[in-house]
Design a protein around this motif. Structure first.
Motif, PDB file in Angstrom:
ATOM      1  N   GLU A   1       3.649  16.887 -12.441  1.00 33.85           N
ATOM      2  CA  GLU A   1       4.911  16.212 -12.207  1.00 33.85           C
ATOM      3  C   GLU A   1       5.468  15.981 -10.964  1.00 33.85           C
ATOM      4  OE1 GLU A   1       7.477  19.113 -14.704  1.00 33.85           O
ATOM      5  OE2 GLU A   1       6.753  18.242 -16.453  1.00 33.85           O
ATOM      6  N   ARG A   2       4.766  16.651  -9.982  1.00 30.81           N
ATOM      7  CA  ARG A   2       5.169  16.226  -8.664  1.00 30.81           C
ATOM      8  C   ARG A   2       4.400  15.007  -8.227  1.00 30.81           C
ATOM      9  NH1 ARG A   2       9.209  15.968  -5.892  1.00 30.81           N
ATOM     10  NH2 ARG A   2       8.725  15.280  -3.662  1.00 30.81           N
ATOM     11  N   ILE A   3       3.256  14.914  -8.598  1.00 33.85           N
ATOM     12  CA  ILE A   3       2.393  13.776  -8.343  1.00 33.85           C
ATOM     13  C   ILE A   3       3.098  12.597  -8.794  1.00 33.85           C
ATOM     14  CG2 ILE A   3       0.357  12.499  -8.970  1.00 33.85           C
ATOM     15  CD1 ILE A   3      -1.293  15.373  -8.763  1.00 33.85           C
ATOM     16  N   LEU A   4       3.686  12.506 -10.365  1.00 32.81           N
ATOM     17  CA  LEU A   4       4.431  11.570 -10.956  1.00 32.81           C
ATOM     18  C   LEU A   4       5.815  11.231 -10.162  1.00 32.81           C
ATOM     19  CD1 LEU A   4       3.942  12.481 -14.593  1.00 32.81           C
ATOM     20  CD2 LEU A   4       3.014  10.370 -13.618  1.00 32.81           C
ATOM     21  N   ALA A   5       6.320  12.313  -9.700  1.00 34.91           N
ATOM     22  CA  ALA A   5       7.694  12.093  -8.888  1.00 34.91           C
ATOM     23  C   ALA A   5       7.566  11.526  -7.882  1.00 34.91           C
ATOM     24  CB  ALA A   5       8.299  13.474  -8.851  1.00 34.91           C
ATOM     25  N   ILE A   6       6.369  11.384  -7.196  1.00 25.51           N
ATOM     26  CA  ILE A   6       6.187  10.895  -5.653  1.00 25.51           C
ATOM     27  C   ILE A   6       5.445   9.496  -6.053  1.00 25.51           C
ATOM     28  CG2 ILE A   6       6.504  12.867  -4.507  1.00 25.51           C
ATOM     29  CD1 ILE A   6       3.615  12.888  -3.917  1.00 25.51           C
ATOM     30  N   GLY A   7       5.416   8.842  -7.210  1.00 19.20           N
ATOM     31  CA  GLY A   7       4.798   7.692  -7.499  1.00 19.20           C
ATOM     32  C   GLY A   7       3.339   7.819  -7.717  1.00 19.20           C
TER      33      GLY A   7
ATOM     34  N   MET B   1       0.771  -1.270  -0.187  1.00 23.57           N
ATOM     35  CA  MET B   1       0.048   0.093   0.047  1.00 23.57           C
ATOM     36  C   MET B   1       0.779   1.076  -0.008  1.00 23.57           C
ATOM     37  SD  MET B   1      -3.282   0.795   2.554  1.00 23.57           S
ATOM     38  CE  MET B   1      -3.020   2.257   3.439  1.00 23.57           C
ATOM     39  N   GLN B   2       0.628   2.187  -0.911  1.00 21.65           N
ATOM     40  CA  GLN B   2       1.309   3.528  -0.984  1.00 21.65           C
ATOM     41  C   GLN B   2       1.172   4.278   0.170  1.00 21.65           C
ATOM     42  OE1 GLN B   2       0.551   5.469  -4.559  1.00 21.65           O
ATOM     43  NE2 GLN B   2       2.156   6.503  -4.591  1.00 21.65           N
ATOM     44  N   GLU B   3       2.057   4.485   0.899  1.00 22.00           N
ATOM     45  CA  GLU B   3       1.761   5.352   2.306  1.00 22.00           C
ATOM     46  C   GLU B   3       1.598   6.824   2.056  1.00 22.00           C
ATOM     47  OE1 GLU B   3       6.181   6.281   4.079  1.00 22.00           O
ATOM     48  OE2 GLU B   3       6.114   4.425   3.202  1.00 22.00           O
ATOM     49  N   ASN B   4       2.005   7.506   0.736  1.00 20.04           N
ATOM     50  CA  ASN B   4       1.623   8.792   0.560  1.00 20.04           C
ATOM     51  C   ASN B   4       0.369   8.962  -0.280  1.00 20.04           C
ATOM     52  OD1 ASN B   4       2.576   7.742  -1.868  1.00 20.04           O
ATOM     53  ND2 ASN B   4       4.117   9.591  -2.255  1.00 20.04           N
ATOM     54  N   LYS B   5      -0.614   8.049  -0.238  1.00 20.80           N
ATOM     55  CA  LYS B   5      -1.710   8.091  -1.015  1.00 20.80           C
ATOM     56  C   LYS B   5      -2.734   9.228  -0.788  1.00 20.80           C
ATOM     57  CE  LYS B   5      -4.633   4.902   1.458  1.00 20.80           C
ATOM     58  NZ  LYS B   5      -5.807   4.237   1.596  1.00 20.80           N
ATOM     59  N   ASP B   6      -2.806   9.756   0.437  1.00 23.27           N
ATOM     60  CA  ASP B   6      -3.333  10.760   0.944  1.00 23.27           C
ATOM     61  C   ASP B   6      -2.726  12.193   0.352  1.00 23.27           C
ATOM     62  OD1 ASP B   6      -5.545   9.180   2.548  1.00 23.27           O
ATOM     63  OD2 ASP B   6      -4.325   9.776   4.155  1.00 23.27           O
TER      64      ASP B   6
ATOM     65  N   PRO C   1      -0.387  19.606   5.688  1.00 21.47           N
ATOM     66  CA  PRO C   1      -0.056  18.649   6.855  1.00 21.47           C
ATOM     67  C   PRO C   1       0.193  17.142   6.325  1.00 21.47           C
ATOM     68  CG  PRO C   1      -1.967  19.955   7.310  1.00 21.47           C
ATOM     69  CD  PRO C   1      -1.682  20.250   6.051  1.00 21.47           C
ATOM     70  N   LYS C   2      -0.226  16.778   5.069  1.00 20.30           N
ATOM     71  CA  LYS C   2       0.142  15.609   4.726  1.00 20.30           C
ATOM     72  C   LYS C   2       1.643  15.499   3.967  1.00 20.30           C
ATOM     73  CE  LYS C   2      -3.751  13.380   5.470  1.00 20.30           C
ATOM     74  NZ  LYS C   2      -3.802  12.447   6.474  1.00 20.30           N
ATOM     75  N   ALA C   3       1.905  16.568   3.331  1.00 22.37           N
ATOM     76  CA  ALA C   3       3.316  16.746   2.887  1.00 22.37           C
ATOM     77  C   ALA C   3       4.106  16.585   4.094  1.00 22.37           C
ATOM     78  CB  ALA C   3       3.449  17.859   2.081  1.00 22.37           C
ATOM     79  N   ARG C   4       4.032  17.142   5.180  1.00 24.13           N
ATOM     80  CA  ARG C   4       4.875  17.166   6.332  1.00 24.13           C
ATOM     81  C   ARG C   4       4.783  15.693   7.246  1.00 24.13           C
ATOM     82  NH1 ARG C   4       2.358  23.122   7.524  1.00 24.13           N
ATOM     83  NH2 ARG C   4       4.027  24.049   6.395  1.00 24.13           N
ATOM     84  N   ASP C   5       3.584  15.376   7.163  1.00 24.59           N
ATOM     85  CA  ASP C   5       3.683  13.810   7.749  1.00 24.59           C
ATOM     86  C   ASP C   5       4.402  12.840   7.032  1.00 24.59           C
ATOM     87  OD1 ASP C   5       1.842  14.652   9.567  1.00 24.59           O
ATOM     88  OD2 ASP C   5       0.078  13.955   8.663  1.00 24.59           O
ATOM     89  N   TYR C   6       4.515  13.103   5.604  1.00 34.04           N
ATOM     90  CA  TYR C   6       5.186  11.865   4.739  1.00 34.04           C
ATOM     91  C   TYR C   6       6.648  11.672   4.861  1.00 34.04           C
ATOM     92  CZ  TYR C   6       6.387   9.300   0.453  1.00 34.04           C
ATOM     93  OH  TYR C   6       7.022   8.462  -0.237  1.00 34.04           O
ATOM     94  N   PRO C   7       7.442  12.771   5.207  1.00 29.51           N
ATOM     95  CA  PRO C   7       7.579  13.970   4.975  1.00 29.51           C
ATOM     96  C   PRO C   7       8.120  14.165   3.422  1.00 29.51           C
ATOM     97  CG  PRO C   7       9.630  13.255   6.185  1.00 29.51           C
ATOM     98  CD  PRO C   7       8.614  12.060   6.145  1.00 29.51           C
ATOM     99  N   ASP C   8       7.859  15.376   2.948  1.00 31.66           N
ATOM    100  CA  ASP C   8       8.063  15.718   1.419  1.00 31.66           C
ATOM    101  C   ASP C   8       8.193  16.999   1.562  1.00 31.66           C
ATOM    102  OD1 ASP C   8       8.014  16.045  -1.324  1.00 31.66           O
ATOM    103  OD2 ASP C   8       6.350  14.493  -1.334  1.00 31.66           O
ATOM    104  N   LYS C   9       9.505  17.528   1.681  1.00 33.60           N
ATOM    105  CA  LYS C   9       9.823  19.040   1.622  1.00 33.60           C
ATOM    106  C   LYS C   9       9.783  19.547   0.082  1.00 33.60           C
ATOM    107  CE  LYS C   9      11.186  19.694   5.525  1.00 33.60           C
ATOM    108  NZ  LYS C   9      10.646  20.636   6.487  1.00 33.60           N
ATOM    109  N   PRO C  10       9.955  18.992  -0.937  1.00 34.77           N
ATOM    110  CA  PRO C  10       9.670  19.411  -2.168  1.00 34.77           C
ATOM    111  C   PRO C  10       8.328  19.633  -2.490  1.00 34.77           C
ATOM    112  CG  PRO C  10      11.310  17.629  -2.436  1.00 34.77           C
ATOM    113  CD  PRO C  10      10.696  17.530  -1.128  1.00 34.77           C
ATOM    114  N   THR C  11       7.402  18.799  -2.120  1.00 38.89           N
ATOM    115  CA  THR C  11       6.058  19.066  -2.165  1.00 38.89           C
ATOM    116  C   THR C  11       5.519  20.101  -1.318  1.00 38.89           C
ATOM    117  OG1 THR C  11       5.356  16.679  -2.917  1.00 38.89           O
ATOM    118  CG2 THR C  11       3.776  18.058  -1.944  1.00 38.89           C
ATOM    119  N   GLU C  12       5.935  20.402  -0.118  1.00 42.81           N
ATOM    120  CA  GLU C  12       5.728  21.465   0.821  1.00 42.81           C
ATOM    121  C   GLU C  12       6.094  22.711  -0.051  1.00 42.81           C
ATOM    122  OE1 GLU C  12       6.968  21.862   5.100  1.00 42.81           O
ATOM    123  OE2 GLU C  12       7.435  19.778   4.818  1.00 42.81           O
TER     124      GLU C  12
END
Length: 149
Positions: free
Chosen positions: A60-66, A1-6, A115-126
């Motif tokens: 493109e960011r959506i693609l970059a994070i799977g 299961m993809q953990e960053n799906k949210d 909040p989801k970007a911070r939880d993941y954590p994903d600084k480029p998406t933030e």
């Protein structure tokens, strides 16, 4: 299961919102009439050109994070939290709707996507989301200032 799906879900929501705004701004650009024509015609064009870049960056960011960005109008319309433009809105109504749309996107970024970007954590998406929010907050300020004519 993809953990960053949210996070991908919220990015697709904002992608859908930007797609709807892009079309809405074109409509306003094409149909504006009256004493504010030249000013608003140029403002709407500037906004939709900037949003075209944001649209591509979000996808493109959506693609970059799977993830898989939505890529059909039907999906955008099903997913967006915005309303399409109404027929022949007056300039004051057009401005009000844009301010509300921009504010809604800013609120969604703050309350959901960041909040989801911070939880993941994903600084480029933030960074991407903060940049979009900053741009829209500037647009809100400018449109409100323009209304005070």
């Amino acid at each position: 299961m993809q953990e960053n799906k949210d996070l991908i879900h919220y990015l697709n929501l904002e992608l859908s919102n930007v797609a709807v705004l892009y079309v809405k701004l074109h409509r306003y650009h094409w149909y504006i009439q009256g004493s504010q024509f030249f000013t608003l015609h140029a403002i709407f064009e500037e906004h939709y050109k900037e949003l075209a870049t944001d649209f591509d960056q979000i996808a493109e960011r959506i693609l970059a994070i799977g993830g898989r960005p939505f890529a059909i109008m039907e999906k955008y319309l099903q997913t967006t939290s915005l309303k399409e433009a109404q027929a022949d809105d007056e300039p004051s109504e057009t401005m009000r709707q844009l301010i509300e749309d921009y504010q809604q996107i800013c609120d969604e970024i703050n309350e959901n996507a960041l909040p989801k970007a911070r939880d993941y954590p994903d600084k480029p998406t933030e960074d991407l989301l903060i940049g979009l929010q900053a741009k829209l907050e500037k647009y809100i300020w400018m449109l409100k200032a323009h209304q005070k004519l």
